[in-house]
Scaffold this motif. Structure first.
Motif, short mmCIF file in Angstrom:
data_model
loop_
_atom_site.label_atom_id
_atom_site.label_comp_id
_atom_site.label_asym_id
_atom_site.label_seq_id
_atom_site.Cartn_x
_atom_site.Cartn_y
_atom_site.Cartn_z
N ARG A 72 0.85 -1.18 0.00
CA ARG A 72 0.00 0.00 0.00
C ARG A 72 0.89 1.23 0.00
O ARG A 72 1.89 1.29 0.71
CB ARG A 72 -0.89 0.04 1.24
CG ARG A 72 -1.63 -1.20 1.55
CD ARG A 72 -2.90 -1.50 0.85
NE ARG A 72 -3.76 -0.43 0.44
CZ ARG A 72 -4.67 -0.62 -0.52
NH1 ARG A 72 -4.79 -1.78 -1.12
NH2 ARG A 72 -5.46 0.36 -0.87
N PRO A 80 -7.40 11.10 3.61
CA PRO A 80 -8.29 9.96 3.83
C PRO A 80 -9.77 10.36 3.87
O PRO A 80 -10.63 9.59 3.46
CB PRO A 80 -7.83 9.40 5.18
CG PRO A 80 -6.39 9.80 5.27
CD PRO A 80 -6.32 11.14 4.59
N HIS A 86 -13.03 4.73 -0.76
CA HIS A 86 -12.03 3.73 -1.15
C HIS A 86 -12.03 2.58 -0.15
O HIS A 86 -12.35 2.77 1.03
CB HIS A 86 -10.64 4.35 -1.20
CG HIS A 86 -10.46 5.36 -2.30
ND1 HIS A 86 -9.28 6.00 -2.51
CD2 HIS A 86 -11.31 5.83 -3.24
CE1 HIS A 86 -9.41 6.83 -3.53
NE2 HIS A 86 -10.63 6.74 -3.99
N PRO A 87 -11.64 1.39 -0.58
CA PRO A 87 -11.57 0.25 0.35
C PRO A 87 -10.64 0.51 1.53
O PRO A 87 -10.93 0.09 2.64
CB PRO A 87 -11.05 -0.90 -0.51
CG PRO A 87 -11.43 -0.53 -1.89
CD PRO A 87 -11.38 0.96 -1.95
N GLN A 88 -9.51 1.17 1.27
CA GLN A 88 -8.59 1.53 2.35
C GLN A 88 -8.25 3.01 2.16
O GLN A 88 -7.26 3.34 1.48
CB GLN A 88 -7.35 0.65 2.33
CG GLN A 88 -7.68 -0.80 2.62
CD GLN A 88 -6.43 -1.65 2.76
OE1 GLN A 88 -5.34 -1.16 2.98
NE2 GLN A 88 -6.63 -2.95 2.64
N THR A 91 -4.81 5.32 0.91
CA THR A 91 -3.78 4.50 0.28
C THR A 91 -4.29 3.96 -1.05
O THR A 91 -5.49 4.01 -1.35
CB THR A 91 -3.38 3.30 1.16
OG1 THR A 91 -4.49 2.42 1.26
CG2 THR A 91 -2.91 3.74 2.53
N GLU A 120 -8.44 -2.66 -7.08
CA GLU A 120 -8.00 -3.58 -6.02
C GLU A 120 -8.02 -5.02 -6.53
O GLU A 120 -7.10 -5.79 -6.26
CB GLU A 120 -8.90 -3.45 -4.78
CG GLU A 120 -8.80 -2.12 -4.07
CD GLU A 120 -7.51 -1.96 -3.28
OE1 GLU A 120 -6.86 -2.96 -2.94
OE2 GLU A 120 -7.15 -0.80 -2.99
#
Length: 186
Positions: A72, A80, A86-88, A91, A120
């Motif tokens: 990542r 953020p 976003h999933p994470q 990152t 992803e």
């Protein structure tokens, strides 16, 4: 006496030239009244013949085909909070294909932001590519070795063989496959 180390159509690295080439002809040098050749030369289509010590065989990996991994990286352009969908958040995925964390696959931030779930999934697929390639090679090899296999198994082995050929094909090779979209037949 000399024995041929390489064979016709084998891909070799030609050290004096610094490039990969295919052996076009194996050229033994014979001497009268001697049953084996004295020297072996290889014509790689590069303007002169090469000896065995000037060539290197392509390394064939057995077992572990690579240590590609998913890492990542911090998103420099968005906080953020800006990318909470976003999933994470904060990152993006980076697939590292080199032991020293150099080479690899990265995606532009704007493209990642458009469809993070798809990116992803692509990253996970790329990480597994060496293992999938080894699996396809094994299926193709087993299918070729089993003459009594079922038609479904033969068809699967043929598809695996075609996939392996497509991956290993040179990009500059004249082929109709380059114009076709890559789609798996289901």
């Amino acid at each position: 006496m000399a024995k041929a180390v390489f064979h016709k159509h084998q891909r070799v690295f030609v050290r004096p030239v610094g490039t990969w080439a295919l052996i076009e002809r194996v050229k033994p040098q014979w001497v009268k009244d001697v049953e084996e050749p004295v020297r072996i030369y290889y014509d790689c289509g590069l303007g002169r013949d090469f000896t065995t010590d000037e060539l290197s065989a392509e390394a064939v990996e057995q077992g572990d085909p690579g240590q590609w991994r998913l890492m990542r990286a911090r998103n420099k352009w968005q906080t953020p909070e800006e990318c909470a969908h976003h999933p994470q958040p904060g990152t993006y995925p980076v697939v590292v294909t080199d032991q020293q964390n150099w080479g690899g696959w990265r995606v532009p931030g704007a493209e990642y932001d458009r469809d993070p779930a798809r990116i992803e999934q692509q990253a996970r697929l790329i990480v597994q590519a060496p293992r999938l390639m080894a699996l396809a090679e094994a299926i193709a090899r087993l299918g070729a070795e089993d003459p009594d296999a079922s038609p479904d198994w033969i068809n699967l082995a043929r598809r695996a063989r075609d996939t392996v050929r497509a991956v290993k094909a040179r990009p500059d090779a004249d082929s109709d496959d380059s114009a076709k979209p890559l789609r798996a037949a289901v």
